[in-house]
Design an enzyme around this catalytic site. Sequence first.
Site, PDB file in Angstrom:
ATOM      1  N   HIS A   1       6.551 -15.675  -0.403  1.00 44.95           N
ATOM      2  CA  HIS A   1       6.362 -14.449  -0.611  1.00 44.95           C
ATOM      3  C   HIS A   1       7.605 -13.610  -0.920  1.00 44.95           C
ATOM      4  O   HIS A   1       7.902 -12.561  -0.820  1.00 44.95           O
ATOM      5  CB  HIS A   1       7.137 -14.579   0.572  1.00 44.95           C
ATOM      6  CG  HIS A   1       8.464 -14.534   1.635  1.00 44.95           C
ATOM      7  ND1 HIS A   1       8.677 -15.206   1.677  1.00 44.95           N
ATOM      8  CD2 HIS A   1       9.534 -13.633   1.933  1.00 44.95           C
ATOM      9  CE1 HIS A   1      10.060 -15.770   1.453  1.00 44.95           C
ATOM     10  NE2 HIS A   1      10.479 -14.772   2.529  1.00 44.95           N
TER      11      HIS A   1
HETATM   12  C1  UD1 Z   1      10.975  -9.922   4.350  1.00 42.53           C
HETATM   13  C2  UD1 Z   1      12.697  -9.721   3.874  1.00 42.53           C
HETATM   14  C3  UD1 Z   1      12.587 -11.695   3.557  1.00 42.53           C
HETATM   15  C4  UD1 Z   1      12.401 -12.533   4.337  1.00 42.53           C
HETATM   16  C5  UD1 Z   1      10.962 -11.763   4.728  1.00 42.53           C
HETATM   17  C6  UD1 Z   1       9.836 -13.362   6.155  1.00 42.53           C
HETATM   18  C7  UD1 Z   1      13.657  -7.823   2.996  1.00 42.53           C
HETATM   19  C8  UD1 Z   1      14.106  -7.201   1.746  1.00 42.53           C
HETATM   20  N1  UD1 Z   1      12.645  -9.165   2.889  1.00 42.53           N
HETATM   21  O1  UD1 Z   1      10.021 -10.015   3.158  1.00 42.53           O
HETATM   22  O2  UD1 Z   1      13.885 -11.478   2.813  1.00 42.53           O
HETATM   23  O3  UD1 Z   1      12.121 -13.442   3.601  1.00 42.53           O
HETATM   24  O4  UD1 Z   1      10.734 -10.988   5.412  1.00 42.53           O
HETATM   25  O5  UD1 Z   1       9.073 -12.732   5.649  1.00 42.53           O
HETATM   26  O6  UD1 Z   1      14.183  -7.754   3.976  1.00 42.53           O
HETATM   27  N2  UD1 Z   1       3.573  -6.602   6.459  1.00 42.53           N
HETATM   28  C9  UD1 Z   1       2.364  -7.005   7.371  1.00 42.53           C
HETATM   29  N3  UD1 Z   1       2.402  -7.333   9.039  1.00 42.53           N
HETATM   30  C10 UD1 Z   1       4.192  -7.278   9.281  1.00 42.53           C
HETATM   31  C11 UD1 Z   1       5.109  -7.132   8.434  1.00 42.53           C
HETATM   32  C12 UD1 Z   1       5.010  -7.707   7.329  1.00 42.53           C
HETATM   33  O7  UD1 Z   1       1.356  -6.960   6.726  1.00 42.53           O
HETATM   34  O8  UD1 Z   1       4.311  -7.795  10.646  1.00 42.53           O
HETATM   35  C13 UD1 Z   1       3.292  -6.881   5.126  1.00 42.53           C
HETATM   36  C14 UD1 Z   1       3.379  -4.790   5.010  1.00 42.53           C
HETATM   37  O9  UD1 Z   1       2.259  -5.103   4.088  1.00 42.53           O
HETATM   38  C15 UD1 Z   1       4.223  -4.819   3.868  1.00 42.53           C
HETATM   39  C16 UD1 Z   1       4.441  -6.473   2.909  1.00 42.53           C
HETATM   40  O10 UD1 Z   1       4.020  -7.187   4.932  1.00 42.53           O
HETATM   41  O11 UD1 Z   1       4.560  -3.883   3.492  1.00 42.53           O
HETATM   42  C17 UD1 Z   1       5.750  -6.866   3.223  1.00 42.53           C
HETATM   43  O12 UD1 Z   1       6.751  -6.601   4.240  1.00 42.53           O
HETATM   44  P1  UD1 Z   1       8.619  -6.568   3.965  1.00 42.53           P
HETATM   45  O13 UD1 Z   1       8.702  -6.772   5.792  1.00 42.53           O
HETATM   46  O14 UD1 Z   1       8.792  -5.229   3.651  1.00 42.53           O
HETATM   47  O15 UD1 Z   1       9.144  -7.996   3.233  1.00 42.53           O
HETATM   48  P2  UD1 Z   1       8.599  -9.094   3.607  1.00 42.53           P
HETATM   49  O16 UD1 Z   1       7.926  -9.711   1.901  1.00 42.53           O
HETATM   50  O17 UD1 Z   1       7.775 -10.024   4.431  1.00 42.53           O
END
Ligand code: UD1
Length: 364
Positions: free
Chosen positions: A207
Site C-alpha cells: 500500500h
Molecule cells: C494510510 C497511512 C499509512 C498507513 C495506511 C494503512 C497516511 C499518510 N498514510 O495510507 O501510513 O500505513 O493508511 O492502510 O496517513 N480509501 C478507501 N477506503 C478507506 C480509506 C481509503 O477506499 O476506508 C482509499 C481512498 O481512495 C484513498 C486511498 O485509499 O484516497 C488512500 O487512503 P489514505 O488514508 O490517504 O492513505 P493510505 O494509503 O490508506
Amino acid sequence: MKNVLLVAGARPNFMKVAPVLRELLKHPDTFRPQLIHTGQHYDADMSDVFFQELAIPKPDLFMGVGSGSHAEQTGRIMIAFEKVCLETKPDLVIVVGDVNSTMACAITAKKLCFPVAHIEAGLRSRDWTMPEEVNRVVTDAISDLLFTPSRDGDQNLLREGIPADRIHFVGNVMIDSLLEQLPKTETRNTLRQCGVEVGKFATLTLHRPANVDDPQVFSGIVEVMAELSRELDIIWPVHPRARKMLEDPRLAGLLKDAPGLKLTGPLGYVDMLTLNRNAKLVLTDSGGLQEEATVLGVPCITLRENTERPVTVESGANRVVGNRPMGIRAGVRSVLNGNECSIRIPEFWDGKAAGRIVDVLMRR
Ligand code: UD1
C-alpha cells in the site's frame, strides 16, 4: 478525574488504541477516556471490522474526514479536532502511530496547549519521501510524553534533543492486540476459505505510495509475484490504494495467467493473523506486518528500501529487499532455500505494553 482523548483514524491505529483504551477503562476514578475516530479510513473492511473483532467500544465521536490529498486530509482533521478539543478541554490527548490523523491531532492539541502523548514514538526510517516519516518527526517533536516500542526509538529521540524524562520505553502495544487475538486463529477456517495449506503459501500486502502509485514499480512487483506464484500460492488482500492500479489491462492479463496469486479484498484482523501465522513467508511494505511476522516467527520480506523498525531485522525475522524485481527474487529465494536464522522476540513485545503506558500516566 482526567479527561483523555484517544485518537484513531486509520486501519493500523485500531489495534493500537484497543489495549490502551481497555487499560484506561480499568481506572474509572482516574481517567475519563473518549475515543475519537477521525474517519481517515471509513470503509467497513478498513475500519468497522476491527472495532468488532477487537471489541473496541463505538467511538465517542466520528469526525468523518475521509480521503483527500495530504493537505486536504490533514487540514480537515485539524479543523474538526480543534472543535473537539475546545469543547472537551482534555487533560491529555493520546495519538498513536504515524498516519496523518496522528500528526494532525497532535499539532491541533499542542497549539491549544493541551498535553500530548505519542504511542509508538521514536521510530525513524530517515526516508523523507515517506509521509509517515514527516508525521513521526513532527509528532515526536511536540509531544509531552513519548512512549517507545523499542530501544532504538529512545536513542533516536535523545539524538533529536528530546529530554530523557519525557521518553518511556514501554514496548509494542500492537503486540498486546496480537497476543490477545491469537487464540481465535486456532478455530478460524481462513486457510480453507482461501484454498491454501499450512506452510505452503505466502501473504502479500502492498500500500505504500512508493510501491503502488508508480506504475512501473507496481507492475514490476506484480510480475515477480506472478512468477513466484507458480511455486507458492500467494494470498493478496488488496488495499484500496492498489485496487485502482490493478485496472491496467496489462496487469489484469498477468493476473489471469497466475492462478496461484489469489486476490481478496482487505481482510479483518483475525483472518489476516490466521494467514500470517500459518504462512511460509510474509511479503509486505507495511510497518505493522513486519512486527507481527517477527512475533509470529514467520520470515518477512519487506518490499522497501528501508525500515523504521530495525529491531525486526535484528531479531532475525525481517529482510529489507527493496522494491525492484532482482532484490525481491533474491530475498524470497533465500527464505525458500531455508536460509532462515532463529528469530528472537524484541524486549517488551509481550502483551503488556498498554499496562505500562497507563502505569506511567497514573504516576504523573
Ligand atoms: C494510510 C497511512 C499509512 C498507513 C495506511 C494503512 C497516511 C499518510 N498514510 O495510507 O501510513 O500505513 O493508511 O492502510 O496517513 N480509501 C478507501 N477506503 C478507506 C480509506 C481509503 O477506499 O476506508 C482509499 C481512498 O481512495 C484513498 C486511498 O485509499 O484516497 C488512500 O487512503 P489514505 O488514508 O490517504 O492513505 P493510505 O494509503 O490508506
